[in-house]
Design a protein around this motif. Structure first.
Motif, PDB file in Angstrom:
ATOM      1  N   ARG A 167      -5.017   7.682  -5.965  1.00 58.95           N
ATOM      2  CA  ARG A 167      -5.139   6.386  -5.267  1.00 58.95           C
ATOM      3  C   ARG A 167      -6.284   5.572  -5.863  1.00 58.95           C
ATOM      4  O   ARG A 167      -6.208   4.359  -5.959  1.00 58.95           O
ATOM      5  N   THR A 170      -6.555   3.246 -10.221  1.00 56.88           N
ATOM      6  CA  THR A 170      -5.578   2.153 -10.146  1.00 56.88           C
ATOM      7  C   THR A 170      -4.949   1.840 -11.502  1.00 56.88           C
ATOM      8  O   THR A 170      -3.775   1.514 -11.579  1.00 56.88           O
ATOM      9  N   ASP A 178      -1.008   1.789 -12.174  1.00 58.06           N
ATOM     10  CA  ASP A 178      -0.361   0.574 -12.710  1.00 58.06           C
ATOM     11  C   ASP A 178       0.486   0.917 -13.933  1.00 58.06           C
ATOM     12  O   ASP A 178       1.611   0.445 -14.082  1.00 58.06           O
ATOM     13  N   ARG A 213       2.348   2.175  -3.491  1.00 58.79           N
ATOM     14  CA  ARG A 213       1.395   2.844  -4.386  1.00 58.79           C
ATOM     15  C   ARG A 213       1.103   4.269  -3.894  1.00 58.79           C
ATOM     16  O   ARG A 213       0.996   5.210  -4.682  1.00 58.79           O
ATOM     17  N   GLU A 273       0.839  -1.213   0.000  1.00 59.53           N
ATOM     18  CA  GLU A 273       0.000   0.000   0.000  1.00 59.53           C
ATOM     19  C   GLU A 273       0.878   1.269   0.000  1.00 59.53           C
ATOM     20  O   GLU A 273       0.621   2.225  -0.726  1.00 59.53           O
TER      21      GLU A 273
END
Ligand code: ATP
Length: 348
Positions: free
Chosen positions: A313, A316, A320, A82, A79
């Protein structure tokens, strides 16, 4: 209001590095939590400023291998990685312009780290202040914490960086990196330019709970720092609870009044004003009113960054893609350098 100072002589010339930029900057940050104001003013904002310079390429690494030098919970680490990407992007790093990537996705960091480790002696590492400080209270010191600066040297050298922005606590590590570059070049033939250190003029921001310590992500007391994702209320509460002294007027005396001076430093960092000018305009305020004033400034400036972190956040697929393409771009450079190293040391 941060001007960068460079020192260490003998930085590389573009012909020596083989890359087209006058200046290739490499820097890293550990995914050990949400960045705080110290990380923002001491690292991320200067990176954004460097990204704007013509002829400068910025390479930024989320150093997850380094994070493992202290215990990490795998779910939390995932977490935090990211979150660190989202935070750096939200502060203004453009992943098309700069290279932003995750350290463990480029295996050559660990591989070159091993080769450099075989060229490093224990006395070269033993005297380094940072591991001493971090291991002070540990019963058993992980080997990775001790050899951390060798991996850091590999991080920098893989990209043939010409400049490394670091806090004053890291200057000794860049000196080790320059030493290892020199040693390798002498033994095997020239590969690595010696990187210069860039240090900012910013004073280290201190813990809000104990001004003898720096503001830090891994401090167990979350009230010691303002994180970029803190809500307006949390920011106000943390500043209200910040330690001060028994004197109620505002002054800037870092030695004798470190706590209030730290608040002035935080306030000044968000403006073009010097700490002394901040004091001048705050003379009518007592400590409590001044903390409210600082909270207003911090909240107004952090709100857009927080909003953008929250948005990223949630996006995604974009995150990515940034993580994937950053890894590809970094690996392209790292592979070139490491192929040459393998050949010179006799692996290929
Ligand atoms: P940790 O607590 O996990 O060691 P940290 O908050 O000390 O983390 P790092 O990831 O080690 O941060 O450092 C990232 C960058 O932020 C470095 O360039 C460092 O110099 C800078 N930095 C960290 N803390 C401060 C601070 N209090 N004031 C100014 N700059 C800081």
């Amino acid at each position: 209001n941060i001007t960068n100072r460079c020192f260490s002589s003998g930085a590389a010339h573009p012909e020596e590095t083989g890359h087209k930029y006058n200046k290739r900057v490499f820097s890293g940050i550990q995914p050990t939590g949400v960045p705080h104001l110290g990380n923002y003013f001491g690292a991320i904002k200067p990176w954004v400023d460097l990204q704007k310079e013509d002829g400068t390429e910025v390479i930024l690494c989320v150093v997850d291998l380094h994070a493992l030098t202290l215990p990490q919970d795998p779910t939390k680490l995932r977490e935090n990685i990211r979150d660190m990407f989202a935070s750096i992007l939200a502060c203004g790093i453009d992943p098309k312009k700069s290279i932003l990537f995750q350290q463990s996705s480029v295996s050559q960091h660990a591989e070159l780290g091993w080769i450099l480790g075989c060229m490093t002696t224990l006395p070269k590492l033993e005297h380094l202040p940072q591991w001493k400080q971090k291991s002070e209270t540990m019963k058993e010191v992980p080997l990775g914490l001790f050899t951390y600066p060798v991996l850091q040297a590999a991080d920098i050298l893989l990209y043939k960086a010409t400049h490394v922005p670091v806090g004053d606590d890291q200057v000794k590590h860049v000196e080790l990196c320059r030493h290892l570059a020199n040693l390798f070049n002498k033994k095997y033939g020239f590969v690595f330019p010696k990187p210069k250190v860039i240090t900012g003029d910013l004073k280290r921001l201190k813990s809000l709970r104990n001004p003898a310590k720096k503001m830090s992500k891994s401090d167990t007391d979350a009230n010691s720092r303002i994180e970029l994702t803190d809500s307006d209320d949390v920011i106000r509460q943390k500043l209200k609870k910040a330690v001060s002294d028994f004197t109620s007027y505002i002054s800037y005396e870092p030695e004798s009044r470190p706590a209030i001076s730290n608040l002035v430093n935080i306030h000044a960092a968000f403006t073009d004003l010097l700490p002394e000018e901040i004091v001048e305009e705050s003379l009518a305020l007592d400590t409590l009113a001044y903390k409210e004033r600082v909270a207003d400034v911090v909240i107004a400036n952090l709100a857009p960054i927080r909003k953008e972190i929250v948005r990223l956040r949630g996006d995604t697929s974009y995150l990515d893609e940034v993580i994937r393409s950053g890894a590809d771009r970094a690996a392209g450079i790292a592979t070139d350098t490491y192929d040459k190293v393998k050949q010179l040391v006799g692996f290929t």
